[in-house]
Design an enzyme around this catalytic site. Sequence first.
Site, PDB file in Angstrom:
ATOM      1  N   GLN A 259       0.915  -1.253  -0.054  1.00 34.60           N
ATOM      2  CA  GLN A 259       0.029   0.027  -0.098  1.00 34.60           C
ATOM      3  C   GLN A 259       0.942   1.392  -0.020  1.00 34.60           C
ATOM      4  OE1 GLN A 259      -3.020  -0.649  -0.036  1.00 34.60           O
ATOM      5  NE2 GLN A 259      -3.480   1.424  -0.709  1.00 34.60           N
ATOM      6  N   HIS A 262       2.491   3.041  -3.206  1.00 36.47           N
ATOM      7  CA  HIS A 262       1.711   3.876  -4.104  1.00 36.47           C
ATOM      8  C   HIS A 262       2.053   5.320  -4.307  1.00 36.47           C
ATOM      9  CE1 HIS A 262      -1.402   1.253  -6.074  1.00 36.47           C
ATOM     10  NE2 HIS A 262      -1.607   0.564  -4.958  1.00 36.47           N
ATOM     11  N   GLU A 327     -10.553   2.000   2.852  1.00 35.09           N
ATOM     12  CA  GLU A 327     -10.674   1.606   1.337  1.00 35.09           C
ATOM     13  C   GLU A 327     -10.669  -0.065   1.237  1.00 35.09           C
ATOM     14  OE1 GLU A 327      -7.655   3.148  -1.209  1.00 35.09           O
ATOM     15  OE2 GLU A 327      -8.944   2.510  -2.906  1.00 35.09           O
ATOM     16  N   HIS A 328      -9.595  -0.561   1.782  1.00 31.49           N
ATOM     17  CA  HIS A 328      -9.086  -1.913   1.732  1.00 31.49           C
ATOM     18  C   HIS A 328      -8.995  -2.361   3.331  1.00 31.49           C
ATOM     19  CE1 HIS A 328      -6.912  -0.194  -1.855  1.00 31.49           C
ATOM     20  NE2 HIS A 328      -7.790  -1.273  -2.395  1.00 31.49           N
ATOM     21  N   ASP A 361      -6.007  -6.175  -6.631  1.00 31.26           N
ATOM     22  CA  ASP A 361      -5.718  -4.970  -7.562  1.00 31.26           C
ATOM     23  C   ASP A 361      -5.764  -5.367  -8.937  1.00 31.26           C
ATOM     24  OD1 ASP A 361      -5.454  -2.733  -5.567  1.00 31.26           O
ATOM     25  OD2 ASP A 361      -3.183  -3.320  -5.447  1.00 31.26           O
ATOM     26  N   HIS A 420     -52.372  19.889  -9.632  1.00 33.38           N
ATOM     27  CA  HIS A 420     -52.005  18.357  -9.492  1.00 33.38           C
ATOM     28  C   HIS A 420     -53.370  17.414  -9.211  1.00 33.38           C
ATOM     29  CE1 HIS A 420     -47.840  19.650  -8.896  1.00 33.38           C
ATOM     30  NE2 HIS A 420     -47.332  18.307  -8.809  1.00 33.38           N
TER      31      HIS A 420
END
Lengths: 430, 430
Positions: A259, A262, A327-328, A361, A420
Amino acid sequence: MPIRLDQRDPGFDAAFAALLTTKREVSEDVDRIAAEIIDAVKQQGDRAVIDCTTRFDRFDLTPATLRISEAEIDAAVAACSPELLAALETARARIEAYHLRLKPADSWSVDALGVESGWRWSAIEAVGLYVPGGTASYPSSVLMNAVPAKVAGVGRLVMVAPTPRGATNPLVLAAARLAGIDEVYRIGGAQAVAALAYGTQTIAPVAKIVGPGNAYVAAAKRRVFGQVGIDMIAGPSEVLVLADRSANPDWIAADLLAQAEHDESAQSILVTNDAALAAAVEKAVAAQLATLPRAAIAGRSWADYGAILLVESLEGAVPLVDRLAPEHLEIMTAEPERLSGMIRNAGAIFLGGHTPEAIGDYVGGPNHVLPTARSARFSSGLGVADFMKRTSLLKCSPESLRALAPAATQLAEAEGLQAHGRSVTIRLNL
Amino acid sequence: MPIRLDQRDPGFDAAFAALLTTKREVSEDVDRIAAEIIDAVKQQGDRAVIDCTTRFDRFDLTPATLRISEAEIDAAVAACSPELLAALETARARIEAYHLRLKPADSWSVDALGVESGWRWSAIEAVGLYVPGGTASYPSSVLMNAVPAKVAGVGRLVMVAPTPRGATNPLVLAAARLAGIDEVYRIGGAQAVAALAYGTQTIAPVAKIVGPGNAYVAAAKRRVFGQVGIDMIAGPSEVLVLADRSANPDWIAADLLAQAEHDESAQSILVTNDAALAAAVEKAVAAQLATLPRAAIAGRSWADYGAILLVESLEGAVPLVDRLAPEHLEIMTAEPERLSGMIRNAGAIFLGGHTPEAIGDYVGGPNHVLPTARSARFSSGLGVADFMKRTSLLKCSPESLRALAPAATQLAEAEGLQAHGRSVTIRLNL
């Protein structure tokens, strides 16, 4: 050094709250420049796109060379090794198989009053996919964005990717071919977003734009929203590993570093109830960093944003995980399903010691475009429905209209909307 | 007078393009004020909310009176007629029945390699619902926003509604009670949005905010997006009636006016292949306007934004309808399903002469929160999934990880992410 928090310490709550609000993104103020570029593209079309490309990407285009030709894509595919193309195809096929299951179903039924109702999903007509240039130009992201769009039935899928100084990434083009992308343009930045949103002489407009990009791209997407749909604005990536003493510290360290490599703003967090594991992981991270090509980036991310949380029990840590809404989320315990079932907020969960996040991934099947920055509290990863829209359907018969009319007209009257009510009652007198 | 376009005229294409880009919203520049209010609420909490309420809504609150008590809601319910409460319950039950069908399903399966994958939907923990004050305070909108949230399983549903000079709308409170809203606060504007997003001493924060509001509310929602999720930003409402000579001109006129009475910026469009019908509808609109309580608003909307398009055939008009992408589409032909099946872009379709759009506003079952301003090209009406999020799940065994490893590590290597590759290979050597 990463942050270390111990749930038994008196300062834990305050330190955890601080961790929750850590800003990892530099918010560059590029909105004014993005707005100027968008205006120029709206006014001048191709001319403005070409000028911006000369200025920012340092090479010259003409309207005829904006698009990457099929022959160029053929050549790019030929330049890739057969093994790599096979790996891409493995990924594509697995992503497709998973996303076919996500395709939403239509519905139609008649109720006891005879009212027919339902809905119909249809694909968005045309979608633009932004692919970043340079080091963040990932063929796997092309597949993750394009395959769900094709599963949804998008008829025209357009890719834009900047090619600084004219250099293309052959594997990105191969992924585009494999995923069935219909048109590829060698442009990027706010100018590419504007071209997709408003169209130019050469590029027909789309109805939605997806895909990650730099600060200019994000600002441009925010600005064209409404004219077209956009996907989420992605922030830096993050992983949270929830592990007990049964977990292998070297594997955890490898995942935290995967991770961290990145981006310097990426975040890797270990949550464990075992102090010995925490210490072993920290040691293993240091050891593995030494032999990592991207050690500078990964080391920076781990030092600045890495965190090790020692908790009293993993069950007791579930509310903390839900507040972090990673996220993960990797769960490395003997019975990962049990803890997984207790978690509410996570973009994707990886179960057990043999499911490293990196599998997800590339070739797991689920999408790797996932909610970042705690937005898993309220949003989901990219799916097939993001490339479709649902039209609701309703049909009354004379009899069922008569049955519904009293309630409808009373509510219309109460809301002060007499026209209406009249649109209902006018149909009852025949 | 409404715009009249005839497809046989040489200027049709240009006039239609102009119709597509008509701006119906006054974009008030209130962003700076909204930002100041949000900052004040973030800093001072209740104090700022109370100050804003004194300033904008002209009445005084204390932390203890921010919330509308259960006793006040009891009194509001008691003040509504039993008939009206029964009509509300009819609406609630029908909306619930339709939205139960929309609840998304979980999935879990094992593929040929032994990889387990799937997803799990979960409700958003806490949701805020904005209800406008004054004339736009509609009990039907409370139901349309709250019922899907409850079907989704949202545990804490919080309503905010400004009560200018302290005046509450009993039917809105009755709808809140009926829909199962958990907390109601008598606050509005950007201050209410900020209180929901960041929390105050009295109001706990939520994870998503939905519901329509004025320009300040819209600006505040845009600003807090990211901190919380938001729904679409709604524009003025619109209807498109697609009708052939079989349709009743008085019914069409009633429907066009039902749309027009909402708001001077509302838009009503008739598309027909029958010149006689077009003329009869125009006459009927004028006649019905004369006896309409909201004639001033409806007349302004019809004169400024109303349009009658005469086309050569209704099938041939389908591409025009798709470009307009109306929020509401009524199809008044003998075989409405046939044309409906050809349409790609519409928020909701009402089939046949006995399905006035107003039925869908109240008791049809489908949601009346729908994409406006041509956004049906890329988005859908409010649904149950808007109150949930999907977590993807993946589990590899040692064997299935071994099977996927070569493709994953090759792609990681090609993307220059060696730590990704290592997180896979490190698990293969045991």
